[in-house]
Design a protein around this motif. Structure first.
Motif, PDB file in Angstrom:
ATOM      1  N   LEU A  10      67.906  -9.490  14.509  1.00  0.00           N
ATOM      2  CA  LEU A  10      67.460  -8.110  14.727  1.00  0.00           C
ATOM      3  C   LEU A  10      67.593  -7.717  16.210  1.00  0.00           C
ATOM      4  N   TYR A  11      67.247  -8.636  17.111  1.00  0.00           N
ATOM      5  CA  TYR A  11      67.337  -8.347  18.545  1.00  0.00           C
ATOM      6  C   TYR A  11      68.806  -8.240  18.968  1.00  0.00           C
ATOM      7  N   VAL A  12      69.617  -9.181  18.451  1.00  0.00           N
ATOM      8  CA  VAL A  12      71.048  -9.167  18.799  1.00  0.00           C
ATOM      9  C   VAL A  12      71.649  -7.837  18.351  1.00  0.00           C
ATOM     10  N   GLU A  13      71.316  -7.455  17.116  1.00  0.00           N
ATOM     11  CA  GLU A  13      71.882  -6.207  16.594  1.00  0.00           C
ATOM     12  C   GLU A  13      71.374  -4.991  17.358  1.00  0.00           C
ATOM     13  N   ALA A  14      70.088  -5.011  17.695  1.00  0.00           N
ATOM     14  CA  ALA A  14      69.522  -3.855  18.422  1.00  0.00           C
ATOM     15  C   ALA A  14      70.250  -3.678  19.763  1.00  0.00           C
ATOM     16  N   ILE A  15      70.489  -4.783  20.463  1.00  0.00           N
ATOM     17  CA  ILE A  15      71.172  -4.700  21.773  1.00  0.00           C
ATOM     18  C   ILE A  15      72.610  -4.231  21.578  1.00  0.00           C
ATOM     19  N   PHE A  16      73.323  -4.905  20.675  1.00  0.00           N
ATOM     20  CA  PHE A  16      74.755  -4.617  20.540  1.00  0.00           C
ATOM     21  C   PHE A  16      75.015  -3.243  19.914  1.00  0.00           C
ATOM     22  N   ILE A  17      74.271  -2.922  18.847  1.00  0.00           N
ATOM     23  CA  ILE A  17      74.545  -1.637  18.177  1.00  0.00           C
ATOM     24  C   ILE A  17      74.241  -0.481  19.126  1.00  0.00           C
ATOM     25  N   THR A  18      73.138  -0.584  19.877  1.00  0.00           N
ATOM     26  CA  THR A  18      72.791   0.500  20.806  1.00  0.00           C
ATOM     27  C   THR A  18      73.874   0.659  21.875  1.00  0.00           C
ATOM     28  N   LEU A  19      74.236  -0.470  22.519  1.00  0.00           N
ATOM     29  CA  LEU A  19      75.175  -0.357  23.647  1.00  0.00           C
ATOM     30  C   LEU A  19      76.610  -0.069  23.194  1.00  0.00           C
ATOM     31  N   VAL A  20      77.025  -0.689  22.080  1.00  0.00           N
ATOM     32  CA  VAL A  20      78.373  -0.397  21.579  1.00  0.00           C
ATOM     33  C   VAL A  20      78.450   1.067  21.132  1.00  0.00           C
ATOM     34  N   GLY A  21      77.344   1.551  20.553  1.00  0.00           N
ATOM     35  CA  GLY A  21      77.292   2.971  20.151  1.00  0.00           C
ATOM     36  C   GLY A  21      77.476   3.890  21.349  1.00  0.00           C
ATOM     37  N   LEU A  22      76.756   3.584  22.437  1.00  0.00           N
ATOM     38  CA  LEU A  22      76.830   4.438  23.635  1.00  0.00           C
ATOM     39  C   LEU A  22      78.208   4.378  24.291  1.00  0.00           C
ATOM     40  N   THR A  23      78.726   3.152  24.480  1.00  0.00           N
ATOM     41  CA  THR A  23      80.036   3.053  25.144  1.00  0.00           C
ATOM     42  C   THR A  23      81.140   3.560  24.212  1.00  0.00           C
ATOM     43  N   GLY A  24      80.944   3.360  22.884  1.00  0.00           N
ATOM     44  CA  GLY A  24      81.933   3.871  21.936  1.00  0.00           C
ATOM     45  C   GLY A  24      82.014   5.392  21.997  1.00  0.00           C
ATOM     46  N   LEU A  25      80.838   6.015  22.118  1.00  0.00           N
ATOM     47  CA  LEU A  25      80.789   7.481  22.214  1.00  0.00           C
ATOM     48  C   LEU A  25      81.490   7.934  23.510  1.00  0.00           C
ATOM     49  N   SER A  26      81.228   7.228  24.589  1.00  0.00           N
ATOM     50  CA  SER A  26      81.850   7.604  25.867  1.00  0.00           C
ATOM     51  C   SER A  26      83.373   7.432  25.785  1.00  0.00           C
ATOM     52  N   TYR A  27      83.802   6.412  25.036  1.00  0.00           N
ATOM     53  CA  TYR A  27      85.246   6.182  24.869  1.00  0.00           C
ATOM     54  C   TYR A  27      85.872   7.344  24.094  1.00  0.00           C
ATOM     55  N   LEU A  28      85.175   7.788  23.049  1.00  0.00           N
ATOM     56  CA  LEU A  28      85.706   8.917  22.263  1.00  0.00           C
ATOM     57  C   LEU A  28      85.837  10.170  23.136  1.00  0.00           C
ATOM     58  N   ILE A  29      84.864  10.378  24.022  1.00  0.00           N
ATOM     59  CA  ILE A  29      84.933  11.543  24.919  1.00  0.00           C
ATOM     60  C   ILE A  29      86.137  11.395  25.866  1.00  0.00           C
ATOM     61  N   SER A  30      86.360  10.169  26.377  1.00  0.00           N
ATOM     62  CA  SER A  30      87.502   9.919  27.274  1.00  0.00           C
ATOM     63  C   SER A  30      88.821  10.163  26.530  1.00  0.00           C
ATOM     64  N   LEU A  31      88.887   9.678  25.283  1.00  0.00           N
ATOM     65  CA  LEU A  31      90.111   9.862  24.498  1.00  0.00           C
ATOM     66  C   LEU A  31      90.373  11.350  24.240  1.00  0.00           C
ATOM     67  N   ASN A  32      89.302  12.065  23.962  1.00  0.00           N
ATOM     68  CA  ASN A  32      89.435  13.502  23.712  1.00  0.00           C
ATOM     69  C   ASN A  32      89.951  14.222  24.965  1.00  0.00           C
TER      70      ASN A  32
END
Ligand code: SF4
Ligand code: SF4
Length: 371
Positions: free
Chosen positions: A156-178
């Motif tokens: 649960l802790y591993v997922e909370a850390i990774f899902i939150t941060l991958v979600g944030l950086t993934g969103l920033s990547y989509l904005i960069s791609l756009n």
């Protein structure tokens, strides 16, 4: 009267390019041999000669909007035939590194991950996060009994850390791609011969087969290593998704049995990554008679992937051997490399996948793509 063009050279940008592996930039005397021999260069506005001029003049804005730096597949045929040893292939590589930093959101993440002097700092960030979480939740000790990694670092802790941060950086990547996509349309126009959907599907199919790599002459053997690494990551992605399904839907806790097909896929993917990255390293070290070299950015990335793979394999072997005092620290170190690879994806060399996919897609839409 002829139209006047005002150039705005960026001296700092030239210095950055030279530091990032483009130190031979100034040697170019514009003979255009590179544009003639490049297997990817279109007849209309060929490259990389024009990028060499833009680099020499410090035209940062023009280079940051140039799709050709991503259409280049780093085969270095141009560097092989350049009579001045100006290594245009390496210069374009330095431009791509600078591009990733430029498009990064937030900017400071691009500055950290593309700066090889900051690699240890970048690796220390996840380690500190993990240690703080383990300390605060009372898990900062080696558990007794059978080695089960989730007893040390709960899923649960591993997922909370990774899902939150991958979600944030993934969103920033989509904005960069756009942002990049809008630049592509502005610079190249929108006189399309093909729709986005068809062009994108064609691009993905080419990625899956690495078809464009076969055009390279000087660096042709790079294709196999690249393919193995690519499919190694695809396999591990499938395994990660499947383990989540096992855990939450079927109630099967990791570690799963060695006889489980997902375990086979995980081990095969790790092997594919290991062999692939070794081929890539061997290829970089081999004297191919080309006056070219890999940048420290490239080497850092290759080293991270090698360490990710080796620590992953060791994490499993040490667990099977039952050495508790080694297994848990190794798991933590492995997670640190996993974090670097997936959370820093938009700021590392892996970011090329999205930018290159868009550049090729746009090439296809405008009818410039080399088949
Ligand atoms: S990079 Fe080399 S081959 Fe290309 S234009 Fe300059 S001197 Fe000629
Ligand atoms: S590295 Fe290869 S693809 Fe890139 S410009 Fe040179 S010849 Fe063309």
């Amino acid at each position: 009267m002829a139209e006047e063009t005002v150039l705005s050279p960026d001296i700092e940008f030239i210095r950055e390019l030279r530091q990032a592996g483009g130190e031979t930039l100034k040697k170019c005397y514009q003979c255009a041999t590179c544009s003639v021999v490049c297997p990817m260069s279109p007849e209309d506005k060929p490259f990389p000669r024009k990028e060499m001029i833009m680099g020499q003049l410090g035209l940062k804005d023009e280079i940051m909007a140039d799709p050709d730096i991503w259409y280049c597949h780093n085969c270095n045929d141009c560097s092989k035939y350049c009579p001045r040893g100006a290594r245009p292939g390496d210069v374009l590589g330095a431009m791509r590194q600078r591009f990733i930093k430029e498009y990064a959101i937030p900017k400071f993440m691009g500055s950290i991950v593309t700066n090889t002097k900051m690699t240890l700092f970048a690796l220390a960030i996840p380690l500190v996060i993990f240690l703080v979480v383990l300390g605060l939740t009372g898990h900062l000790h080696i558990p007794e009994g059978k080695i089960v990694y989730s007893h040390f670092f709960p899923i649960l802790y591993v997922e909370a850390i990774f899902i939150t941060l991958v979600g944030l950086t993934g969103l920033s990547y989509l904005i960069s791609l756009n942002k990049y996509w809008k630049t592509l349309k502005r610079v190249n126009g929108t006189d399309y011969k093909m729709g986005f959907g068809d062009a994108f599907v064609e691009t993905i199919l080419e990625f899956l087969s690495h078809k464009k790599f076969t055009k390279c002459e000087a660096n042709a053997d790079r294709k196999n290593g690249h393919l193995l690494v690519f499919y190694g990551f695809v396999g591990l992605f499938i395994v990660t998704c499947w383990l989540t399904f096992y855990d939450y839907i079927m109630g099967i806790e990791s570690p799963i049995a060695l006889s489980d097909p997902m375990k086979w896929l995980a081990n095969l993917s790790a092997l594919s990554l290991l062999v692939g990255i070794m081929i890539i390293i061997a290829n970089r070290l081999k004297d191919k008679g080309i006056n070219t070299k890999s940048s420290s950015f490239d080497w850092t990335f290759v080293t991270i992937i090698l360490l990710l793979t080796i620590t992953g394999i060791l994490t499993e072997l040490i667990r099977v051997a039952g050495v508790r005092t080694l297994a848990y620290p190794m798991y933590l170190i492995h997670l640190m490399f996993v974090f670097y690879t997936i959370v820093y994806f938009p700021y590392s060399k892996l970011a090329h996948m999205g930018y290159r996919a868009l550049a090729i897609t746009h090439y296809k839409m405008t009818g410039k793509d080399i088949k």
